[in-house]
Design a protein around this motif. Structure first.
Motif, PDB file in Angstrom:
ATOM      1  N   CYS A   5      -0.218   0.537  10.391  1.00 35.89           N
ATOM      2  CA  CYS A   5      -0.851   1.301   9.314  1.00 35.89           C
ATOM      3  C   CYS A   5      -1.934   2.212   9.879  1.00 35.89           C
ATOM      4  CB  CYS A   5      -1.416   0.320   8.303  1.00 35.89           C
ATOM      5  SG  CYS A   5      -2.469   1.032   7.078  1.00 35.89           S
ATOM      6  N   VAL A  58      -6.800   0.788   5.894  1.00 35.39           N
ATOM      7  CA  VAL A  58      -6.273  -0.435   6.515  1.00 35.39           C
ATOM      8  C   VAL A  58      -6.697  -1.695   5.753  1.00 35.39           C
ATOM      9  CG1 VAL A  58      -6.221  -1.829   8.620  1.00 35.39           C
ATOM     10  CG2 VAL A  58      -5.970   0.645   8.757  1.00 35.39           C
ATOM     11  N   MET A  89       3.882  -0.789   5.357  1.00 34.00           N
ATOM     12  CA  MET A  89       3.826  -1.212   6.763  1.00 34.00           C
ATOM     13  C   MET A  89       3.082  -2.524   6.934  1.00 34.00           C
ATOM     14  SD  MET A  89       3.071   2.403   8.455  1.00 34.00           S
ATOM     15  CE  MET A  89       4.414   3.544   8.644  1.00 34.00           C
ATOM     16  N   VAL A  90       2.095  -2.780   6.069  1.00 34.99           N
ATOM     17  CA  VAL A  90       1.374  -4.049   6.151  1.00 34.99           C
ATOM     18  C   VAL A  90       2.092  -5.104   5.315  1.00 34.99           C
ATOM     19  CG1 VAL A  90      -0.871  -5.139   5.930  1.00 34.99           C
ATOM     20  CG2 VAL A  90      -0.725  -2.692   6.288  1.00 34.99           C
ATOM     21  N   THR A  93       1.498   4.405   3.713  1.00 30.52           N
ATOM     22  CA  THR A  93       1.353   3.327   4.704  1.00 30.52           C
ATOM     23  C   THR A  93       1.419   1.914   4.153  1.00 30.52           C
ATOM     24  OG1 THR A  93      -1.031   3.442   4.475  1.00 30.52           O
ATOM     25  CG2 THR A  93      -0.072   4.665   6.295  1.00 30.52           C
ATOM     26  N   ASN A 119      -4.915  -1.937   2.336  1.00 30.85           N
ATOM     27  CA  ASN A 119      -3.511  -2.323   2.444  1.00 30.85           C
ATOM     28  C   ASN A 119      -3.353  -3.766   2.900  1.00 30.85           C
ATOM     29  OD1 ASN A 119      -2.469   0.052   1.541  1.00 30.85           O
ATOM     30  ND2 ASN A 119      -2.203   0.942   3.576  1.00 30.85           N
ATOM     31  N   ARG A 156      -0.361   5.202  11.697  1.00 30.47           N
ATOM     32  CA  ARG A 156       0.162   6.195  10.769  1.00 30.47           C
ATOM     33  C   ARG A 156      -0.966   6.920  10.038  1.00 30.47           C
ATOM     34  NH1 ARG A 156       5.102   7.104   7.813  1.00 30.47           N
ATOM     35  NH2 ARG A 156       4.729   9.175   6.947  1.00 30.47           N
ATOM     36  N   SER A 157      -2.038   6.188   9.670  1.00 28.31           N
ATOM     37  CA  SER A 157      -3.171   6.826   8.989  1.00 28.31           C
ATOM     38  C   SER A 157      -3.777   7.907   9.873  1.00 28.31           C
ATOM     39  CB  SER A 157      -4.265   5.809   8.667  1.00 28.31           C
ATOM     40  OG  SER A 157      -3.771   4.726   7.971  1.00 28.31           O
TER      41      SER A 157
END
Lengths: 296, 287
Positions: A219, A86, A169-170, A166, A89, A222-223
């Motif tokens: 994110c 996270v 997504m960010v 991911t 990203n 999904r992670s």
């Protein structure tokens, strides 16, 4: 003459009668019934099954599955991976959005397409390409193993695979929002004498914080749940490189169905929790940013 | 004495300081993308390029590979079609009508996005396996086996692709209600004409987008499918699984070839949809 023209309130009421309730009661009922049936069978039923099966063998099996050593290790690996993915990203998303929205340069569409690319790539392929780079016969594999760095079948590989699936997504909500906001506020801050870093920290970052949290949340969700990409690079070593979803698979394949669903129900609860948070955060984002992201 | 007299003259326009950080942010983004995306994909292209023509032919005419690709793309297509029928109905009902459970159903639409694929996979498998409650009922009533067949794969992909259609269409339908439909109704169009001439044409481009997104996602889907598929070679073995099997056999050339084909098909479908959207925008702009 003017009496022939209805007032605007009257016009709207008239229009609403046709547009809002224009469909006949039979069609209405039919469409509502289909919606209820379809969504119940397609989504509600599988969701309920997760929780029903989790407790099918009683709460003892449920609890012992959750506190088993392997589950706790899988949980700690999943948390570690999420905690690394996270922030990485987020930094990338801010940097890419800054470059893409504050400056004009050739090749912008290429960069944007590269950011969109992971959506078109099967998670399994995302994992496989990492094997090609970091595997024992890959480009970087031999060099890194000389240095004593193990990427595949360990945490770095799982982190990289998760990042691959991911990072858009960010980055995407940030790019959409910063594009909306333009560069005027930053230019004003700079012309008033603020430095670049101060401008970023006191003007840009507060402006985009909700989009940043929003992307970070998607994110993280999904992670937590990523399966295909991680499955290829993890090597499935029990109690060592199994993440939570891989642990669910291992339990299920061992025919320990109730235990598999117990762990799955934990993952499902987490994802329902992120959904609630997502609805809250979506209120803080402009409509177009939100709607662009909802379909991802 | 006027105010202007005591104020020093302002500079005509202060030259703007350029926003800093271009080199740093662009450089960092490019390095990150290169390591995470570009380098691995180049490695895939290089690995596939090592195959000569005969090698490609051998891989692509292998009936196990053909069956896997056909299953993945065929089921994704079937699922996208089913979702293109039910998705718009759900989107329309959720946007237009007020009925009990509407908010819950609306929230449920996001569940397939949020639920980890493996969780969805085992849930669907235990429901639709021949011994599962739904699987048994369907087998008894219709005589059709769902689990461990291509039907099961399609079912899983319907679950996965559903949010794409509903969520893409909802904003379009919401916008339409406000002006276009009211205008059409005011101008005297009856409801069926509003449907034909306003609702369907306005929704169609978004539906094509949603169809393509759900197709591309479905073709590459792995986690929610493998449990319900049963994974019998040539029958219910999906293409992503075959890539993993080839990798486990250390058959890199075979794995890369399948991966390359899948990647090219999804990229092509996304390029086509972008062209289509550009075309639609142009046509709508001219009309």
């Amino acid at each position: 003459m003017s009496e022939d023209r209805p007032s605007s309130a009257c016009l709207q009421a008239h229009a609403r009668r046709y547009a809002g309730a224009g469909d006949g009661p039979v069609l209405r009922l039919l469409l509502i019934l289909i919606t209820w049936l379809f969504l119940s069978i397609a989504v509600l039923l599988p969701l309920c099954v997760v929780f029903v099966e989790a407790f099918a063998r009683g709460s003892d099996v449920f609890l012992s599955a959750l506190v088993s050593r392997e589950t706790l290790q899988a949980l700690s690996l999943t948390l570690t991976v999420t905690a690394l993915v996270v922030p990485a990203n987020m930094i990338f998303g801010l940097s890419a959005a800054w470059a893409l929205t504050k400056f004009e340069f050739p090749g912008k569409p290429v960069l944007l397409s590269l950011i969109d690319l992971p959506f078109a790539v099967s998670p399994v392929i995302a994992g496989y390409v990492l094997v090609l780079v970091f595997g024992s016969s890959g480009w970087l594999g031999p060099v890194l193993s000389e240095l004593g760095v193990k990427v595949l079948f360990s945490t770095p590989g799982i982190v990289l695979a998760t990042i691959f699936v991911t990072f858009p997504m960010v980055a995407r909500p940030l790019i959409a929002l910063m594009e909306d906001q333009g560069r005027e506020e930053e230019e004003t801050a700079l012309s008033l004498g603020a430095g670049g870093l101060r401008t970023f920290l006191t003007v840009t970052l507060p402006n985009v914080r909700w989009a940043l949290f929003y992307g970070g949340l998607l994110c993280a969700a999904r992670s937590f749940g990523e399966f295909g990409a991680v499955s290829v690079v993890s090597g499935h070593i029990r109690g060592l490189t199994n993440t939570m979803p891989l642990h669910v698979e291992a339990l299920y394949n061992d025919n320990r169905v109730a235990a598999a669903f117990a762990v799955a129900s934990l993952l499902a609860s987490f994802s329902l929790f992120t959904l609630i948070l997502k609805f809250v955060l979506e209120r803080k984002l402009p409509d177009d940013v939100r709607e662009a992201e909802r379909v991802r | 004495m006027s105010v202007h007299a005591i104020m020093p003259p302002l500079p005509a326009r202060r030259p703007r300081r350029p926003i800093p950080g271009f080199g740093l942010s662009l450089g960092y983004s490019i390095v990150y993308l290169s390591f995470v995306v570009l380098l691995p994909l180049i490695a895939l292209a290089m690995s596939a390029a090592r195959l000569d023509f005969d090698g490609w032919m051998r891989v692509l005419t292998d009936d196990r590979v053909i069956a896997a690709l056909r299953l993945s793309f065929g089921s994704a297509l079937a699922a996208a079609i089913v979702n293109s029928v039910f998705g718009p109905i759900c989107a329309y009902a959720l946007v237009r009508f007020r009925f009990p459970g509407r908010r819950m159903l609306d929230a449920l639409v996001d569940v397939p996005f949020a639920l980890p694929t493996a969780v969805a996979g085992i849930a669907l498998a235990s429901l639709y396996a021949p011994s599962g409650p739904m699987g048994k009922a369907i087998l008894e009533v219709f005589g059709v086996q769902v689990g461990y067949t291509s039907l099961g794969v399609t079912l899983a992909l319907i679950f996965v692709g559903l949010p794409f259609t509903v969520r893409t269409l909802q904003p379009v339908l919401r916008d339409l209600e406000g002006d276009m439909e009211q205008a059409a109704a005011l101008l005297g169009a009856d409801r069926s004409r509003v449907w034909r001439r306003v609702i369907v044409p306005s929704v169609a481009p978004a539906l094509v987008t949603a169809f393509t997104l759900s197709f591309a996602r479905g073709a590459g889907e792995y986690g929610s499918v493998i449990f319900i598929a049963g994974n019998f070679p040539r029958l219910s073995e999906i293409a992503p699984l075959l890539i993993i099997i080839r990798l486990e056999e250390s058959n890199y050339a075979g794995a890369s070839a399948i991966a390359m084909v899948m990647l090219l098909v999804s990229l092509c479908s996304l390029v086509v949809i972008n062209l289509f959207q550009a075309l639609m925008r142009e046509r709508l702009g001219h009309e």
